[in-house]
Design a protein around this motif. Sequence first.
Motif, PDB file in Angstrom:
ATOM      1  N   VAL A 197     -41.749 -12.777 -22.589  1.00 44.70           N
ATOM      2  CA  VAL A 197     -40.523 -12.205 -22.027  1.00 44.70           C
ATOM      3  C   VAL A 197     -39.621 -11.681 -23.136  1.00 44.70           C
ATOM      4  CG1 VAL A 197     -38.417 -12.730 -20.741  1.00 44.70           C
ATOM      5  CG2 VAL A 197     -40.613 -13.622 -19.946  1.00 44.70           C
ATOM      6  N   GLN A 198     -39.499 -12.441 -24.236  1.00 45.95           N
ATOM      7  CA  GLN A 198     -38.701 -11.965 -25.375  1.00 45.95           C
ATOM      8  C   GLN A 198     -39.222 -10.612 -25.852  1.00 45.95           C
ATOM      9  OE1 GLN A 198     -36.170 -13.807 -28.249  1.00 45.95           O
ATOM     10  NE2 GLN A 198     -35.889 -11.734 -27.495  1.00 45.95           N
ATOM     11  N   HIS A 199     -40.546 -10.495 -25.931  1.00 51.44           N
ATOM     12  CA  HIS A 199     -41.178  -9.249 -26.379  1.00 51.44           C
ATOM     13  C   HIS A 199     -40.877  -8.101 -25.413  1.00 51.44           C
ATOM     14  CE1 HIS A 199     -43.927  -6.674 -28.408  1.00 51.44           C
ATOM     15  NE2 HIS A 199     -44.871  -6.708 -27.463  1.00 51.44           N
ATOM     16  N   LYS A 200     -41.043  -8.358 -24.115  1.00 53.86           N
ATOM     17  CA  LYS A 200     -40.802  -7.315 -23.111  1.00 53.86           C
ATOM     18  C   LYS A 200     -39.337  -6.878 -23.080  1.00 53.86           C
ATOM     19  CE  LYS A 200     -44.535  -8.521 -19.883  1.00 53.86           C
ATOM     20  NZ  LYS A 200     -44.845  -9.028 -18.510  1.00 53.86           N
ATOM     21  N   MET A 201     -38.433  -7.840 -23.186  1.00 53.15           N
ATOM     22  CA  MET A 201     -37.009  -7.489 -23.151  1.00 53.15           C
ATOM     23  C   MET A 201     -36.634  -6.638 -24.362  1.00 53.15           C
ATOM     24  SD  MET A 201     -36.001  -8.730 -20.289  1.00 53.15           S
ATOM     25  CE  MET A 201     -37.701  -8.360 -19.792  1.00 53.15           C
ATOM     26  N   GLY A 202     -37.246  -6.930 -25.509  1.00 55.78           N
ATOM     27  CA  GLY A 202     -36.998  -6.111 -26.691  1.00 55.78           C
ATOM     28  C   GLY A 202     -37.496  -4.694 -26.495  1.00 55.78           C
ATOM     29  N   GLN A 203     -38.659  -4.546 -25.875  1.00 60.98           N
ATOM     30  CA  GLN A 203     -39.209  -3.215 -25.611  1.00 60.98           C
ATOM     31  C   GLN A 203     -38.331  -2.423 -24.661  1.00 60.98           C
ATOM     32  OE1 GLN A 203     -43.104  -4.516 -24.221  1.00 60.98           O
ATOM     33  NE2 GLN A 203     -44.076  -3.790 -26.104  1.00 60.98           N
ATOM     34  N   ARG A 204     -37.635  -3.143 -23.760  1.00 62.30           N
ATOM     35  CA  ARG A 204     -36.777  -2.465 -22.783  1.00 62.30           C
ATOM     36  C   ARG A 204     -35.313  -2.424 -23.229  1.00 62.30           C
ATOM     37  NH1 ARG A 204     -37.608  -4.478 -16.847  1.00 62.30           N
ATOM     38  NH2 ARG A 204     -36.056  -2.816 -16.657  1.00 62.30           N
ATOM     39  N   ASN A 205     -35.083  -2.855 -24.463  1.00 60.19           N
ATOM     40  CA  ASN A 205     -33.725  -2.826 -25.018  1.00 60.19           C
ATOM     41  C   ASN A 205     -32.755  -3.658 -24.185  1.00 60.19           C
ATOM     42  OD1 ASN A 205     -32.042  -1.975 -27.140  1.00 60.19           O
ATOM     43  ND2 ASN A 205     -31.119  -0.397 -25.841  1.00 60.19           N
ATOM     44  N   LEU A 206     -33.195  -4.826 -23.743  1.00 58.74           N
ATOM     45  CA  LEU A 206     -32.356  -5.721 -22.950  1.00 58.74           C
ATOM     46  C   LEU A 206     -31.988  -6.958 -23.766  1.00 58.74           C
ATOM     47  CD1 LEU A 206     -34.143  -5.525 -19.470  1.00 58.74           C
ATOM     48  CD2 LEU A 206     -31.997  -4.427 -20.175  1.00 58.74           C
ATOM     49  N   PRO A 207     -30.723  -7.384 -23.689  1.00 54.86           N
ATOM     50  CA  PRO A 207     -30.192  -8.443 -24.563  1.00 54.86           C
ATOM     51  C   PRO A 207     -30.568  -9.866 -24.135  1.00 54.86           C
ATOM     52  CG  PRO A 207     -28.459  -7.688 -23.093  1.00 54.86           C
ATOM     53  CD  PRO A 207     -29.661  -6.827 -22.811  1.00 54.86           C
TER      54      PRO A 207
END
Length: 405
Positions: A197-207
């Motif tokens: 999830v950390q990886h996916k949120m980074g890809q989507r530019n989500l904090p």
Amino acid sequence: MDADAIAKLPLHSLNPFMPGAGKQPPELVGRTHDLELMDRMIARTKLGLLDRGIVYSGLRGMGKTVLLLKLNGMATRQGMVTVQVEANGDAAAEYDELLHEMSLSIMRVRKTDVRERLSSVFSHIGSVNLDFVLGSAKIELNGSAEEQRAVRASSYKLELLIEGLAESLKASGLGLFLFVDEFQDMSSEVMMTLITVQHKMGQRNLPFYIIGAGLPNLPGVLTKARSYAERLFEYRSIGRLDDAAVADGFQKPARELGYAFDDQALSRLIDLSNGYPYFIQAYGKAAWDASDSNPITVGAVEKGEPVARADLDQGLYVSRWQRATPLGREYLAAMAAIGDTCTSAQVANHMGRSVSDLSSIRFSLIELGLIYSPERGQIAFTVPGMDEFIRRVMPAETQSYDGRG
């Protein structure tokens, strides 16, 4: 409380030192850079810019839990949504705690409009039907299969929840910060979910940020769970404090109350604490309680030494000794006889056994968090001073065993 009121109180009632697991010390010393990292993360989040999560690793007694609590407080005061959990290795229990703590964190948000938006996200995720992902609900599932289904549902729910909360928070210039203590003990299922999830949120530019802490083997555990974990986090090693920071750890709390340690007392305390934050609290408390003067003298430090040592034995060492089986204790005693860090071959040779004969007990001691492997083939105690305790006390093998081995 003003200076006159403080002066009227008995010296012992003013004692600012208090050893304890995760208790906030009167002065957090030697961690300036770590506080600056959190300030930077918060500032970038407010600007809509992303940062990496942070992973802290180090021996027990280094103040990792205290640091997590401090960083959590900093983020909370800036309006960020913060969640703090402690890993325990049970996937179902860890998912339950994560979801529970996230719901509480939403209720703590002070801004009404933000809280209402986040609550709406939580309610929506709670009502989502996951049968299309998990398969037909008509199939009867019992025992472990049913438990696995529940765990998998929690995984999907957690991912959807984090995604929804992060999207909503970004619109307000805020972020979701998850603080995980004892991260190395987390079940592989939950650990992989969070890293993913950390990886996916980074890809989507989500904090969304994970701020984790654990034993020195934590970076390797995370990388084993997901190879890309090495690029997701800023890794920080939490080690012993230098002499200047240790001196501040003793003097600053005392001076805030109008007291001080004289030079000889301070020098002795620096030697005794050996740079370990937990030791500062133990020896500081004992010296303060043993003193009847201002400044506090080396005589009070020496008088308090056996008291502090006894407290450290009970608070750090005895309970850990009790976790080990008789063979485990034999293994620990062999390690202590060799030194703080040694090799599996050295221990086996000392015990007159083969390395393969002792592999299972070595693994058990690692699982219990009593030892760790800093490098391939090497082993060391996770608690500073454990080797000295075993050599000094020579605890009896007949001492009570708590059954966790």
